[in-house]
Design a protein around this motif. Structure first.
Motif, mmCIF file in Angstrom:
data_model
loop_
_atom_site.group_PDB
_atom_site.id
_atom_site.type_symbol
_atom_site.label_atom_id
_atom_site.label_comp_id
_atom_site.label_asym_id
_atom_site.label_seq_id
_atom_site.Cartn_x
_atom_site.Cartn_y
_atom_site.Cartn_z
ATOM 1 N N GLY A 1 35.317 -118.586 32.758
ATOM 2 C CA GLY A 1 36.699 -119.003 33.012
ATOM 3 C C GLY A 1 37.446 -119.321 31.730
ATOM 4 N N ILE A 2 36.773 -120.020 30.818
ATOM 5 C CA ILE A 2 37.410 -120.365 29.540
ATOM 6 C C ILE A 2 37.599 -119.124 28.666
ATOM 7 C CG2 ILE A 2 37.061 -121.642 27.371
ATOM 8 C CD1 ILE A 2 35.760 -123.857 29.045
ATOM 9 N N LEU A 3 36.605 -118.213 28.676
ATOM 10 C CA LEU A 3 36.738 -116.974 27.891
ATOM 11 C C LEU A 3 37.883 -116.099 28.396
ATOM 12 C CD1 LEU A 3 33.004 -115.916 27.353
ATOM 13 C CD2 LEU A 3 34.635 -116.615 25.601
ATOM 14 N N GLN A 4 38.189 -116.198 29.697
ATOM 15 C CA GLN A 4 39.268 -115.380 30.263
ATOM 16 C C GLN A 4 40.654 -115.906 29.905
ATOM 17 O OE1 GLN A 4 38.161 -115.554 34.388
ATOM 18 N NE2 GLN A 4 37.111 -113.567 34.351
ATOM 19 N N THR A 5 40.766 -117.202 29.624
ATOM 20 C CA THR A 5 42.094 -117.796 29.429
ATOM 21 C C THR A 5 42.356 -118.292 28.001
ATOM 22 O OG1 THR A 5 41.230 -119.934 30.166
ATOM 23 C CG2 THR A 5 42.241 -118.517 31.843
ATOM 24 N N ALA A 6 41.344 -118.847 27.335
ATOM 25 C CA ALA A 6 41.571 -119.507 26.044
ATOM 26 C C ALA A 6 42.082 -118.583 24.945
ATOM 27 C CB ALA A 6 40.287 -120.223 25.594
ATOM 28 N N PRO A 7 41.499 -117.381 24.743
ATOM 29 C CA PRO A 7 41.956 -116.549 23.624
ATOM 30 C C PRO A 7 43.447 -116.210 23.677
ATOM 31 C CG PRO A 7 39.843 -115.761 24.419
ATOM 32 C CD PRO A 7 40.302 -116.796 25.394
ATOM 33 N N THR B 1 45.801 -117.792 25.317
ATOM 34 C CA THR B 1 46.576 -119.023 25.168
ATOM 35 C C THR B 1 46.726 -119.402 23.704
ATOM 36 O OG1 THR B 1 45.732 -119.816 27.299
ATOM 37 C CG2 THR B 1 46.705 -121.459 25.832
ATOM 38 N N VAL B 2 45.654 -119.244 22.940
ATOM 39 C CA VAL B 2 45.683 -119.635 21.530
ATOM 40 C C VAL B 2 46.604 -118.730 20.714
ATOM 41 C CG1 VAL B 2 44.287 -119.774 19.427
ATOM 42 C CG2 VAL B 2 43.392 -120.689 21.566
ATOM 43 N N VAL B 3 46.443 -117.410 20.849
ATOM 44 C CA VAL B 3 47.177 -116.493 19.954
ATOM 45 C C VAL B 3 48.605 -116.229 20.407
ATOM 46 C CG1 VAL B 3 45.085 -115.377 19.136
ATOM 47 C CG2 VAL B 3 46.276 -114.442 21.129
ATOM 48 N N SER B 4 48.956 -116.677 21.616
ATOM 49 C CA SER B 4 50.334 -116.470 22.074
ATOM 50 C C SER B 4 51.219 -117.684 21.800
ATOM 51 C CB SER B 4 50.351 -116.152 23.571
ATOM 52 O OG SER B 4 49.803 -117.235 24.307
ATOM 53 N N TYR C 1 46.439 -126.728 9.935
ATOM 54 C CA TYR C 1 46.099 -128.098 10.324
ATOM 55 C C TYR C 1 47.019 -128.577 11.450
ATOM 56 C CZ TYR C 1 45.760 -133.186 10.195
ATOM 57 O OH TYR C 1 45.614 -134.502 10.546
ATOM 58 N N GLY C 2 48.311 -128.293 11.324
ATOM 59 C CA GLY C 2 49.266 -128.706 12.355
ATOM 60 C C GLY C 2 48.948 -128.093 13.706
ATOM 61 N N LEU C 3 48.542 -126.814 13.713
ATOM 62 C CA LEU C 3 48.194 -126.149 14.961
ATOM 63 C C LEU C 3 46.933 -126.757 15.577
ATOM 64 C CD1 LEU C 3 48.839 -122.442 13.906
ATOM 65 C CD2 LEU C 3 50.168 -123.745 15.566
ATOM 66 N N GLY D 1 43.783 -115.747 13.258
ATOM 67 C CA GLY D 1 43.831 -115.738 14.718
ATOM 68 C C GLY D 1 42.440 -115.781 15.337
ATOM 69 N N LEU D 2 41.505 -114.996 14.783
ATOM 70 C CA LEU D 2 40.128 -115.008 15.289
ATOM 71 C C LEU D 2 39.466 -116.363 15.065
ATOM 72 C CD1 LEU D 2 38.835 -111.474 14.228
ATOM 73 C CD2 LEU D 2 38.965 -112.377 16.549
ATOM 74 N N ILE D 3 39.749 -116.979 13.917
ATOM 75 C CA ILE D 3 39.187 -118.308 13.641
ATOM 76 C C ILE D 3 39.724 -119.327 14.641
ATOM 77 C CG2 ILE D 3 39.213 -120.211 11.969
ATOM 78 C CD1 ILE D 3 39.074 -118.105 9.756
ATOM 79 N N LEU D 4 41.016 -119.250 14.949
ATOM 80 C CA LEU D 4 41.607 -120.185 15.904
ATOM 81 C C LEU D 4 41.027 -119.992 17.307
ATOM 82 C CD1 LEU D 4 45.358 -120.162 14.795
ATOM 83 C CD2 LEU D 4 43.764 -122.072 14.637
ATOM 84 N N ILE D 5 40.771 -118.740 17.694
ATOM 85 C CA ILE D 5 40.152 -118.483 18.998
ATOM 86 C C ILE D 5 38.758 -119.095 19.043
ATOM 87 C CG2 ILE D 5 39.185 -116.666 20.471
ATOM 88 C CD1 ILE D 5 41.560 -114.903 19.631
#
Length: 419
Positions: A35-41, A43-46, A153-155, A274-278
């Motif tokens: 469930g988290i893999l389907q939604t988190a990426p 959400t983060v990059v958008s 850092y802010g993100l 972006g990949l690091i943030l995901i």
């Protein structure tokens, strides 16, 4: 598992994603992980504010393309070159101004190596002296806005990015002055290590200021727009990228090949972040499920020691981490845990973000993985040990500045408080 993957050289984003996903599976089960893999990426990059990073990276590429670093160093050396350690001080000044339009410390170190290092050696500077000031001056790009590290850092910490960027201005000036004063002290102690330059006539100095105009304009467009509230950080980053494009076009450095190359480099850097943030998001969910952060805060809360001792210990840990890891990796690994702890101790997360970046600057120039020192050594063709020796006095000066920021948090918080 995370530490093993990092030790094996797996890219930070993939190491975080893999260990975080396996942790979620172990703690919550397969359905929770899926469930988290389907939604988190997505959400983060958008996230809208994430656009700030590719724009700042594109701005940096156009600035590098325009070749303004040579002009900056010539102007700075004309104004302060006659002072003891003048060319070294000019390197710090040009590093600060260049950092104000380029958010990458390694790019700044490489550019300064190609410009000011040669000039100092031609003037008769000892290699250690010249290499040390170039390596430490490159770190200013991490702190002085536009700073990709502060945006990241802010993100991660969910702190106002505009206030963070403005919060880096005064500390950036203080750190620049520390580098200049350290260089002057070293030159006065050993004049043979840093011969003085010839004085430049005042008329010529004033005439050279026209080269600084485009850089000041870019800085005002980006940081001034954020400070006054005319534009959000995202909008200001787009203005900055466009302004840098105009500057490169004015210098006649824009063609189809250079434009495509700049866009590709900015896109590669953006995808990496972006990949690091995901990965950081997935690992953050794992930390939330296991309540690591809450347990840590509760444990620190009952320790029989004042909060400033905890903070000093935390910053010492960052200096040690910086000697082994990249700054972005340190941010994504520690911010989700450290920021709630800092807030629980009664400290401002904005203040902590800036002081964390200043502490990270020390890591960029300390062995065994002081990235800026390796960049300077590669460009100069010297053993990296020479660069590490040359940068040691500046590391001491940086530690004094960090103590100053700890004792007087208003240095960091004053300007954002006036926005």
């Amino acid at each position: 598992l995370l530490l093993i993957l990092l030790a094996l050289g797996v890219p930070v984003g993939f190491a975080l994603a893999a260990s975080g996903s396996i942790g979620l599976w172990a703690v919550g089960g397969f359905e929770v992980m899926l469930g988290i893999l389907q939604t988190a990426p997505l959400t983060v990059v958008s996230g809208y504010e994430l656009i700030t990073i590719p724009m700042f990276l594109l701005m940096a590429q156009f600035v590098l393309l325009s070749g303004v670093a040579d002009d900056l160093f010539r102007v700075a050396s004309a104004w302060v070159g006659k002072l003891p350690g003048g060319l070294g001080m000019a390197t710090a000044l040009s590093g600060a101004v260049f950092g104000a339009i380029c958010g990458s410390s390694t790019a700044a170190a490489a550019t300064l190596s190609a410009t000011s290092l040669t000039a100092m050696l031609r003037q008769g500077y000892k290699p250690r002296m010249a290499a040390g000031v170039v390596a430490i001056s490159g770190t200013l790009a991490m702190l002085i806005p536009p700073s990709v590290a502060l945006v990241l850092y802010g993100l991660l910490a969910e702190v106002n990015i505009g206030k963070l960027l403005v919060g880096g201005i005064v500390p950036g000036i203080v750190v620049t002055m520390a580098i200049m004063l350290t260089t002057m002290f070293l030159a006065l102690r050993d004049p043979a290590a840093a011969p003085r330059s010839n004085s430049t006539p005042l008329r010529e100095k004033l005439g050279m200021l026209r080269f600084v105009g485009p850089m000041l304009f870019l800085f005002v467009v980006v940081t001034g727009a954020i400070y006054t509230g005319v534009a959000t950080p995202t909008e200001a980053s787009a203005f900055g990228a466009f302004g840098a494009l105009v500057l490169a076009a004015y210098k006649r450095k824009i063609n189809r090949r250079t434009l495509l190359r700049s866009a590709i480099l900015a896109a590669q850097g953006s995808c990496m972040i972006g990949l690091i943030l995901i990965g950081a998001s997935l690992f953050g969910y794992f930390l939330t499920f296991t309540q690591v952060t809450t347990n840590l805060i509760n444990w620190v809360g009952v320790l029989p020691m004042p909060s400033w001792v905890v903070m000093a210990t935390l910053l010492l840990g960052y200096i040690i981490l910086g000697a082994f890891m990249d700054q972005i990796a340190i941010l994504v690994l520690t911010v989700p845990v450290a920021v709630p702890l800092v807030i629980s101790l009664g400290y401002d997360p904005l203040w902590f973000g800036v002081i964390m970046i200043v502490t990270g600057e020390v890591g960029l120039v300390t062995p065994p993985v002081g990235l800026n020192c390796f960049v300077v050594a590669r460009y100069a063709g010297w053993p990296v040990e020479e660069v590490f020796h040359g940068v040691l006095p500046h590391v001491v000066a940086h530690l004094i500045v960090i103590i100053l920021f700890l004792a007087l948090p208003g240095i960091i918080l004053w300007l954002p408080g006036r926005m």
